[in-house]
Write an enzyme that holds these catalytic residues in place. Sequence first.
Site, PDB file in Angstrom:
ATOM      1  N   TRP A 164     154.943 107.257  43.646  1.00 31.34           N
ATOM      2  CA  TRP A 164     156.352 107.205  43.246  1.00 31.34           C
ATOM      3  C   TRP A 164     157.156 106.313  44.171  1.00 31.34           C
ATOM      4  O   TRP A 164     158.079 105.618  43.724  1.00 31.34           O
ATOM      5  CB  TRP A 164     156.949 108.605  43.109  1.00 31.34           C
ATOM      6  N   ASP A 205     164.329 110.513  46.971  1.00 30.74           N
ATOM      7  CA  ASP A 205     163.879 110.936  45.646  1.00 30.74           C
ATOM      8  C   ASP A 205     163.302 112.338  45.816  1.00 30.74           C
ATOM      9  O   ASP A 205     162.241 112.503  46.415  1.00 30.74           O
ATOM     10  CB  ASP A 205     162.824 109.948  45.129  1.00 30.74           C
ATOM     11  N   LYS A 237     161.217 119.378  36.592  1.00 28.20           N
ATOM     12  CA  LYS A 237     160.225 120.095  37.410  1.00 28.20           C
ATOM     13  C   LYS A 237     160.822 121.414  37.913  1.00 28.20           C
ATOM     14  O   LYS A 237     160.377 122.480  37.528  1.00 28.20           O
ATOM     15  CB  LYS A 237     159.732 119.232  38.554  1.00 28.20           C
TER      16      LYS A 237
HETATM   17  N1  PMP Z   1     159.933 110.344  41.216  1.00 27.54           N
HETATM   18  C1  PMP Z   1     159.058 111.359  41.305  1.00 27.54           C
HETATM   19  C2  PMP Z   1     158.712 111.913  42.653  1.00 27.54           C
HETATM   20  C3  PMP Z   1     158.488 111.886  40.140  1.00 27.54           C
HETATM   21  O1  PMP Z   1     157.614 112.895  40.228  1.00 27.54           O
HETATM   22  C4  PMP Z   1     158.846 111.347  38.887  1.00 27.54           C
HETATM   23  C5  PMP Z   1     158.296 111.895  37.580  1.00 27.54           C
HETATM   24  N2  PMP Z   1     157.117 112.537  37.619  1.00 27.54           N
HETATM   25  C6  PMP Z   1     159.742 110.287  38.865  1.00 27.54           C
HETATM   26  C7  PMP Z   1     160.278 109.820  40.049  1.00 27.54           C
HETATM   27  C8  PMP Z   1     160.142 109.644  37.574  1.00 27.54           C
HETATM   28  O2  PMP Z   1     160.929 110.516  36.855  1.00 27.54           O
HETATM   29  P1  PMP Z   1     161.386 110.251  35.370  1.00 27.54           P
HETATM   30  O3  PMP Z   1     160.148 110.282  34.523  1.00 27.54           O
HETATM   31  O4  PMP Z   1     162.300 111.399  35.098  1.00 27.54           O
HETATM   32  O5  PMP Z   1     162.056 108.941  35.322  1.00 27.54           O
END
Ligand code: PMP
Length: 360
Positions: A102, A172, A196
């Site tokens: 991520w 994040d 989550k």
């Molecule tokens: N950052 C993290 C740590 C994530 O786990 C996720 C989604 N699994 C995201 C960003 C991206 O999120 P989204 O799909 O809501 O854009």
Amino acid sequence: MTRIYNFSAGPSTIAESVLKQAQSELLEWNDCGASVMEISHRSKAFVDFAEQTEQRLRSLLKIPDNYQVLFLQGGATTQFAMVPMNLLGDKQSAVYCCTGAWSQKAIKEAKLFCDVSIATDSDTDQYVDIAEQGQWTIDTEAAYLHYTDNETIHGVEFDYLPDSKGLPLVSDMSSNMLSRPVDVSRFGVIYAGAQKNMGGAGITVVIVRDDLIGKVIPKTPSMLNYSMHAKQGSMFNTPPTWSWYILGLVLEWIEAQGGVEQVAINNQLKSEKLYNAIDASDFYRNLVHPDARSRMNVPFLLADSALESVFLEQAGKAELDGLKGHRAVGGLRASIYNAMPLAGVNQLIDFMGEFERTHG
Ligand code: PMP
């Protein structure tokens, strides 16, 4: 009806009492004679609920008054772009920590807007650890320092709050928001998608310090400008009212659990039990350094990877679902967010023990 134990990484399990409340209010919400989905976001009933939800979040996380709380769309992925667009100002660079998949995505997006300097990169040890702060390089001329508090795919989580050397700290927290107390006053921006620990997909919470708002780079679309959302109570356009409503119910549920402090104790217990079970066996392995192990996402490997599909099939029959590892890393993964009860973790551990006895 059978409700399974759902270990999915997101969207993920939601407390049954929240779902039941939503079910009971589906046809008529709040004496409106209509569902919450059917009324105007500008109606008094919805605006009051939205304000209460913000207050609940403020009180759960003790958010200081000099921070705005925004309820936005586009997921955390949109924040990967909104953060540089809103925070760069006249600076040319930003600092990022690369601790997993991520972070990599956040870095790739930031590179569309500025130079990215990497404070630390755990790629060298395949994202199983987070380097000590003493080993980081931080360009103090940069606009901000960004890190991913919990790496959902690699199962790596910070067990300390980074020192950003005076730069606004941006995090994040998509996969560990509200899983433990956090000192918001140390941050410039915290963002997290809801799917989550905060409910369903479709809404993203952004907590941003007042002085960082209003410096967008030229030609930033209004929808991507924090200032527009802050001025209009996150109702610059039609917000995702249903997701906002579920988020409100989840926050009430967290309050009823005893707040973030109690939830953190529960999360510690659940994750310790699972890691202990994995470490006690030669059949299962988690490669992450103990200090960097995530309390939310527990990836694990089987001694014989050929058994993974059998494991998943038999787990499904035992009403344990969502255990397949992310396609980027393979293996297995149990996501044990706030709403996963200890009973679910215990049932998984029992199943793993039985599977090892019959296949080990
Ligand atoms: N950052 C993290 C740590 C994530 O786990 C996720 C989604 N699994 C995201 C960003 C991206 O999120 P989204 O799909 O809501 O854009």
